[in-house]
Every structure is written in structure tokens, then in C-alpha cells.
Design an enzyme around this catalytic site. Structure first.
Site, PDB file in Angstrom:
ATOM      1  CG  PHE A   1       8.283  29.767 101.263  1.00 25.45           C
ATOM      2  CD1 PHE A   1       7.572  31.151 100.499  1.00 25.45           C
ATOM      3  CD2 PHE A   1       8.987  30.125 102.228  1.00 25.45           C
ATOM      4  CE1 PHE A   1       7.573  32.497 100.989  1.00 25.45           C
ATOM      5  CE2 PHE A   1       9.814  31.094 102.827  1.00 25.45           C
ATOM      6  CZ  PHE A   1       8.296  32.387 102.099  1.00 25.45           C
ATOM      7  CG  ASP A   2       6.064  32.671  95.673  1.00 22.87           C
ATOM      8  OD1 ASP A   2       5.777  32.276  94.986  1.00 22.87           O
ATOM      9  OD2 ASP A   2       5.400  33.730  96.170  1.00 22.87           O
TER      10      ASP A   2
ATOM     11  CE1 TYR B   1       2.609  35.404 104.663  1.00 21.23           C
ATOM     12  CE2 TYR B   1       4.244  34.732 104.340  1.00 21.23           C
ATOM     13  CZ  TYR B   1       3.363  34.866 104.009  1.00 21.23           C
ATOM     14  OH  TYR B   1       3.662  35.905 102.632  1.00 21.23           O
TER      15      TYR B   1
ATOM     16  CB  ILE C   1       4.622  39.701 105.732  1.00 26.82           C
ATOM     17  CG1 ILE C   1       6.259  39.943 105.220  1.00 26.82           C
ATOM     18  CG2 ILE C   1       3.703  38.782 105.677  1.00 26.82           C
ATOM     19  CD1 ILE C   1       7.171  38.557 105.191  1.00 26.82           C
TER      20      ILE C   1
ATOM     21  CG  PHE D   1      11.046  37.419 101.377  1.00 24.05           C
ATOM     22  CD1 PHE D   1      10.256  36.476 100.331  1.00 24.05           C
ATOM     23  CD2 PHE D   1      10.852  37.137 102.836  1.00 24.05           C
ATOM     24  CE1 PHE D   1       9.503  35.477 101.010  1.00 24.05           C
ATOM     25  CE2 PHE D   1       9.157  36.155 103.273  1.00 24.05           C
ATOM     26  CZ  PHE D   1       8.508  35.930 102.192  1.00 24.05           C
TER      27      PHE D   1
ATOM     28  CE1 TYR E   1       7.630  35.740  96.349  1.00 23.37           C
ATOM     29  CE2 TYR E   1       7.665  37.781  94.194  1.00 23.37           C
ATOM     30  CZ  TYR E   1       7.188  36.380  94.821  1.00 23.37           C
ATOM     31  OH  TYR E   1       5.935  35.870  94.868  1.00 23.37           O
TER      32      TYR E   1
END
Length: 180
Positions: free
Chosen positions: A110-111, A156, A130, A172, A99
Site C-alpha cells: 500500500f505504500d 490504524y 503509528i 513494514f 520503507y
């Protein structure tokens, strides 16, 4: 007559000893067999249910391009970028995925784990990730790549982290590698 009764008594004693020995042997063999079946069953259940959120071995892949959204995201938007051809996910399945996550409006990543030699493993639809993932990955097929545009309410919410501000909408891109 006494000799005959001694012989009968010895024969009955021998038969009782032989019968008891055989019964004990059968009981021990049965116990071992049952124990092996329970151990194998427990190992199978553990392997099938042991899907804690975490990393597993995988391969590195090229990272997909970042996708941005104009305006606030009001609902989960699911887009299959590459439809899979394998099994279809359902709640409770253990998924292995690659991902990349970014902020919806700015595109700031961010990731990601595409370029790492690991994959993310988790159970889908059970609250381990999530809500946008729990809802957005159901029905995805193995081998497919899916974009999830997730409103803050399914991400979040008002929680923040150093890389994700509170109330952030997220994007994502997820590649489903396997269902265990």
C-alpha cells in the site's frame, strides 16, 4: 591656578569621554557577541529539533520482497533482517528511513519509498507515526533493515483508507539510513 584647574577639568572631561566611549564600545561588542551566540544557539536547536514528518532528499534503492503472515497478528513482531552497525535509535531521535508497507495477510503493498529519490524523516517515539513504528524502531542501528509485523491495534485500528481496510495488520520493512 585657574589655568591648572582648567587643565584638570579638561583632563577629567577627556578621561570621562574616553571612558564612556570605551564602555559604550564594549557594550555594543558584547551585545553583538551575545546576539550571535543566541542566533547560533537557536539555529542549532532548530536544526536539531526540526524533524517534522515529511520527505527529504535521498536515493532510489531496490525494494525488498513482500512478507505475508498467516492468521491474525496479536503482538508486534520485530525482526532485524540486516543488523546495523551505526548509532542506535532512542525516543526523540530524528530518523531518515526507506520503507515498504503491505497488508500482513495478503501481502498487498500500500505504500513504499524505496524506489523514490526521497526518504521519510520523522521523530521516533513521540507519536508522530503509528505506535508500531514508535515501538518497533527503538534500538535499531543505522544501516540496518528491520521488519515490523504490526497488529491493527498498533497501526490504524478501525480507521480505513482506500488502500488499508479498517483493523488491518501491517508489515513494514524499514531501512534506517541516518539519525539526525
Amino acid at each position: 591656578m585657574a589655568k591648572t584647574s582648567h587643565r584638570i577639568f579638561a583632563l577629567v572631561g577627556a578621561l570621562l569621554f574616553l571612558g564612556t566611549s570605551m564602555a559604550l564600545t564594549v557594550a555594543v561588542v558584547w551585545q553583538i557577541h551575545s546576539s550571535n551566540r543566541q542566533t547560533n544557539s537557536a539555529a542549532t536547536k532548530t536544526a536539531a529539533t526540526d524533524c517534522a514528518l515529511g520527505q527529504a532528499a535521498g536515493t532510489s534503492e531496490a525494494e525488498p520482497a513482500v512478507f505475508t503472515v498467516k492468521g491474525k497478528v496479536s503482538k508486534l513482531v520485530v525482526t532485524d533482517l540486516t543488523p546495523g552497525t551505526g548509532a542506535q535509535t532512542k525516543a526523540g531521535d530524528c530518523l531518515s528511513v526507506k520503507y515498504v508497507g503491505s497488508l500482513a495477510q495478503s501481502g498487498k503493498k500500500f505504500d513504499a519509498d524505496y524506489t523514490m529519490t526521497s526518504v521519510l524523516r520523522f521523530k521516533v517515539g513521540v507519536g508522530g507515526v503509528i505506535p508500531g513504528w514508535d515501538q518497533g524502531l527503538i534500538g535499531m542501528k543505522v544501516g540496518g533493515t528491520r521488519r515490523l509485523v504490526i497488529p491493527a491495534a498498533l497501526a490504524y485500528r478501525d480507521q480505513s483508507s482506500p488502500q488499508i481496510p479498517a483493523n488491518s495488520d501491517l508489515v513494514f520493512t524499514v531501512k534506517l539510513l541516518a539519525i539526525q
